[in-house]
Every structure is written in C-alpha cells, then in structure tokens.
Design an enzyme around this catalytic site. Structure first.
Site, PDB file in Angstrom:
ATOM      1  N   TYR A  18       1.086  -1.335  -0.113  1.00 54.28           N
ATOM      2  CA  TYR A  18      -0.314  -0.490  -0.037  1.00 54.28           C
ATOM      3  C   TYR A  18       0.839   1.507   0.310  1.00 54.28           C
ATOM      4  O   TYR A  18       1.886   1.449   0.970  1.00 54.28           O
ATOM      5  CB  TYR A  18      -0.905  -0.222   1.334  1.00 54.28           C
ATOM      6  N   ASP A  32       9.347   3.167  -0.570  1.00 55.72           N
ATOM      7  CA  ASP A  32       8.015   3.680   0.459  1.00 55.72           C
ATOM      8  C   ASP A  32       8.095   3.192   1.963  1.00 55.72           C
ATOM      9  O   ASP A  32       7.623   1.673   2.883  1.00 55.72           O
ATOM     10  CB  ASP A  32       7.248   3.169   0.016  1.00 55.72           C
ATOM     11  N   LYS A  74       3.852   9.048   8.977  1.00 61.83           N
ATOM     12  CA  LYS A  74       3.774   8.062  10.817  1.00 61.83           C
ATOM     13  C   LYS A  74       4.953   8.903  11.412  1.00 61.83           C
ATOM     14  O   LYS A  74       4.816  10.270  11.866  1.00 61.83           O
ATOM     15  CB  LYS A  74       3.313   6.701  10.328  1.00 61.83           C
TER      16      LYS A  74
HETATM   17  C1  LIG Z   1       0.687   5.024   5.801  1.00 64.01           C
HETATM   18  C2  LIG Z   1       1.099   4.863   4.728  1.00 64.01           C
HETATM   19  C3  LIG Z   1       1.013   5.153   3.407  1.00 64.01           C
HETATM   20  C4  LIG Z   1      -0.263   6.784   3.583  1.00 64.01           C
HETATM   21  O1  LIG Z   1       0.058   7.474   3.915  1.00 64.01           O
HETATM   22  P1  LIG Z   1      -0.828   8.035   4.904  1.00 64.01           P
HETATM   23  O2  LIG Z   1      -0.142   9.370   5.835  1.00 64.01           O
HETATM   24  O3  LIG Z   1      -1.732   7.436   5.387  1.00 64.01           O
HETATM   25  O4  LIG Z   1      -1.036   9.301   3.283  1.00 64.01           O
HETATM   26  C5  LIG Z   1       1.580   4.991   2.121  1.00 64.01           C
HETATM   27  N1  LIG Z   1       2.257   4.173   2.732  1.00 64.01           N
HETATM   28  C6  LIG Z   1       2.499   3.223   3.421  1.00 64.01           C
HETATM   29  C7  LIG Z   1       3.885   2.137   2.883  1.00 64.01           C
HETATM   30  C8  LIG Z   1       2.312   3.101   4.825  1.00 64.01           C
HETATM   31  O5  LIG Z   1       2.317   2.475   5.236  1.00 64.01           O
END
Ligand SMILES: *Cc1c(COP(=O)(O)O)cnc(C)c1O
Length: 435
Positions: A149, A244, A272
């Site tokens: 994701y 990511d 995060k």
């Molecule tokens: C949480 C997450 C996102 C999205 O971040 P948001 O702050 O919710 O927009 C993108 N990539 C990864 C791997 C994530 O865990």
C-alpha cells in the site's frame, strides 16, 4: 471462557451522529470496524500505552495511530516542544528554522538520503516521489507489488490484473483506466515476474516502488536477496528504486529498512513516525535526484502547510528520543520476547496461528505456514478468526487495529506489566477462538 462484551453505548451514539456527517461515519475507511465485531470505538484520550474510549473503557493500545506513536500517547517531551512552538504562531507559509532542525536531525543520521522535502502526509510524499522519478527518467510507467500500500493517489490504487504480466486494474472507482495502464503490478518475492516485466516494458519503467517491509496487507517479509535483486534489476534498466518507508522508516531502526537490509534505494518516502503524531510526510534522495524538484528543477511539488512549524516541532521532539543509545535495541528485544511467548503458547496448543515480526511490528496470521511473503498466500478465512479474537481482546482491555490485514505496533511506552497483561488476554482469546 467468553466474558461479557464491553459497553459501547456512547460510542454507538457518537457513531450514529457521525454517520450523518461523514460517509460511513468516518474520515478514513478502516476506522469503521467493517472487518471486526461491533460499533467503532470513539477514543477520548490516550496516555503512554493506554487509551480510553467514550464509554470509559480502558485499553492497552497496539494500533498506536497506525504506527506514528513509537513513544506512545501524549509523550511529555513532544507536548512540551509543540506547546512552546505553537504559542509563537501556527503557520507562516515561509521558511522556519524548525524545518532545518528536523532535516538536520534526519540527514545527519541517515546515510541513504542527502536532501529531503517535507509534505503533510505519506500519500503526498509517495505521489511526489513518483512524479520525481518520472520527471527524472522521462519515462511514464511505474511498477508496484500486489500486497503493498502506498497511500491513496490515483497511480497507486491499482491491483494486479489477470495474466502473467499485465497492466494493473484500478482498485477504486474514480481512478481513470489510463492511470492504471501506466502501473504494472507484480507479485512480491518473485524474480521471474520482475524479469518478465522489465523485458516486456524495456526502457519504459520510471520507477519500481516497494514497501521494503510490506506491512499494510499482513507483514510480508522479503528476503534480503530478493530486495538486492530488485536493486540490481532497477540499476541495470535505468529505473529508480523507491523504498516506501512510511511505516518502516524510523520504526525498525532510525535508518528504516534501507539500514536494516543495507540496500541503497534511489528515493525514500517517510510518514507516520516522522511527525510525532502530527501530519508530516517526506521524501528524500541524493542531492542530484532531489534537485530535479522545483524551484531548482522542473518537477513541481508544493504545499501550503508543508514544513508546518508545529508539526516539525513534534517530529523533532520524537526523533531526538529515538536517537538515544539503545532505543531500538530495547524496543526490538521487547517485541521479540513478546512475540516468542505468544508463538510458543499457540504452538504448544497446536493452534494454527503464527506471529510474524520485525523490529517493533508484529502480525497475527491465522495459518499453518511457516512463512508468508506474498499477498496470495494469505488465507482470507483466517480473517474470521481474527474478528473473533479482536472482540475477545477488546473485552479484555487490549486494542488492536480493526482488521486482520493490519499489523500491530509496540511503543517504548508499553511496560513489562502491559505486555504480561496482553499476553494473558491473547492466550485466553486464542483459547476461545480455537475451542
Ligand atoms: C500509511 C502509508 C502510506 C500513506 O500515508 P498517509 O499518511 O496515510 O497518507 C503510504 N505508504 C505506506 C507504506 C504507508 O504505510
């Protein structure tokens, strides 16, 4: 033995009201408790490892706001710094020294990136990283993995289509097919799939994006060899590799997965933890790649609240604490011991449930398999078991994210007593789930 369900009367009342304001009563879908039992809990406050809901129920929290709260709730140093900074104004839309301070803290302790740009969410960071890769390589296609994701931008709300190597299919209404046609989706942990994709789309792939520690669809740990293969095939093809690390960054170590595996990606995205509980995202790379971003470069990216001083303050106060000697060693060792005890209990009873873990992340998989590295290996029937366990855990004062596809997080605020209480709650809950 099953115990009485906790009262959710106040939460239910708030939820009914919320449904009249927000689609599905929430501002982010998973919060609606669709995959678990009962009405979503409305949280009133948090302190350390504990949260309290509107009905006054108290829980030990393993969701930790989906990862950001590596120091637990309402950390004193973060509150102090944020309070001090916010007295002097909330936002200027002009540079502040706080941005330098957070950047310095990150760049001087992370050898994998040389320049950084702050955004306001992980989604934004990823979206910008993709644009940067396209602008840098002058190519349009990107490759992602089933089971990873990357936030909710159009290009990435794409899932595997049918056939061996294909374009993806949109995984949300409203995403133009034209976008999905630029996104190739392959399985994790499969070097043949990579070979085929690079052969079929030779010189067209701008970037490969991966969660090097995939933790949004279960915890699908990849081998170092596989990640190295990915690194090499990107280099050979002039494709940028994007890690990511919105979850894994500052979580498995200060340098994230790049540091743990010792692999240098071309661009890294963060979110995060970086914001200490306030909305911050970031992407970083070499100076050469980053200087393709405006105003020096031709790739446009901006943000009214980017580098917001209050959010920077929270990030600074959080990351400083993570740099203290032994921080990660302690947290990771605590998590490993916790997971080992639960695995031993489940194995001893012959329950088909496994815990997978890395750093301070853990995931319950209701399966007999000793390892799971692809989305396809996850048994959807296991989610029924998770749903039962989730209910029993809430009744015993333990709050996990409301979906069996979500991982749990341990923070430095979790005490030995918290973890003992939690283990007992988990053992009792598993006994009920498998009775
Ligand atoms: C949480 C997450 C996102 C999205 O971040 P948001 O702050 O919710 O927009 C993108 N990539 C990864 C791997 C994530 O865990």
């Amino acid at each position: 033995m099953s115990i009485k369900d906790i009262s959710r009367a106040k939460s239910a009342e708030l939820y009914e009201k919320a449904k009249t304001y927000f689609p599905g009563g929430v501002n982010s879908p998973v919060r609606a408790f669709k995959s678990v039992y009962g009405t979503p809990l409305f949280i009133e406050k948090g302190n350390g490892s504990h949260i309290w809901d509107a009905d006054g129920n108290e829980f030990i929290d393993f969701c930790c706001s989906w990862g950001p709260l590596i120091l637990g709730h309402a950390n004193a140093a973060i509150i102090e710094k944020v309070t001090e900074v916010m007295q002097k104004g909330m936002s200027f839309g002009a540079p502040t020294a706080l941005e330098n301070e957070l950047a310095e803290l990150i760049l001087s302790n992370n050898k994998f990136i040389k320049k950084i740009r702050f955004t306001s969410s992980g989604t934004e960071a990823v979206m910008s990283a993709i644009r940067l890769a396209r602008g840098y390589t002058k190519r349009d296609k990107i490759l992602k993995f089933e089971g990873c994701y990357h936030g909710h931008s159009d290009s990435l709300l794409v899932k595997a289509g049918s056939g061996l190597v294909t374009f993806g299919e949109t995984s949300s209404a409203g995403v133009p097919v034209a976008f999905a046609n630029e996104t190739i989706v392959v399985s994790l942990d499969d070097t043949n799939a990579l070979d085929n994709a690079f052969a079929e789309f030779k010189d067209q792939i701008a970037a490969v994006i991966i969660e090097p520690i995939p933790a949004n669809n279960g915890l699908l740990l990849q081998s170092r060899e596989y990640l190295q293969y990915l690194r090499d095939i990107c280099t050979q093809n002039g494709t940028l590799l994007i890690f990511d690390e919105v979850i894994s960054g500052f979580r498995v170590g200060f340098e994230g997965a790049a540091g743990v595996y010792g692999i240098q990606p071309d661009i890294i995205t963060y979110g995060k933890i970086i914001g200490g509980g306030l909305p911050v995202g970031a992407y970083g790379a070499s100076a050469e790649v980053m200087d393709h971003i405006s105003p020096v470069g031709s790739v446009y990216q901006a943000g009214t609240l980017s580098g917001n001083p209050v959010a920077m303050a929270a990030g600074i106060a959080q990351l400083k604490q993570l740099l203290k000697p032994g921080f990660y060693e302690n947290l990771n060792a605590t998590t490993a011991a916790f997971v080992t005890d639960i695995r031993q209990y489940a194995d001893g009873k012959g329950y088909p449930v496994k815990l997978f873990t890395i750093g301070s992340i853990f995931w319950f998989a209701f399966t007999d398999q000793e390892s799971i590295s692809t989305a396809e290996q996850i048994d959807p029937n296991g989610m029924v078991k998770f749903k039962e366990m989730h209910r029993e855990l809430l009744n015993r004062g333990v709050y996990m994210g409301p979906s069996g596809y979500e991982v749990g997080f341990i923070s430095s605020a979790h005490t030995a007593a918290d973890l003992e209480t939690t283990k007992t709650a988990i053992f009792d809950s598993l006994d009920i789930v498998f009775k």
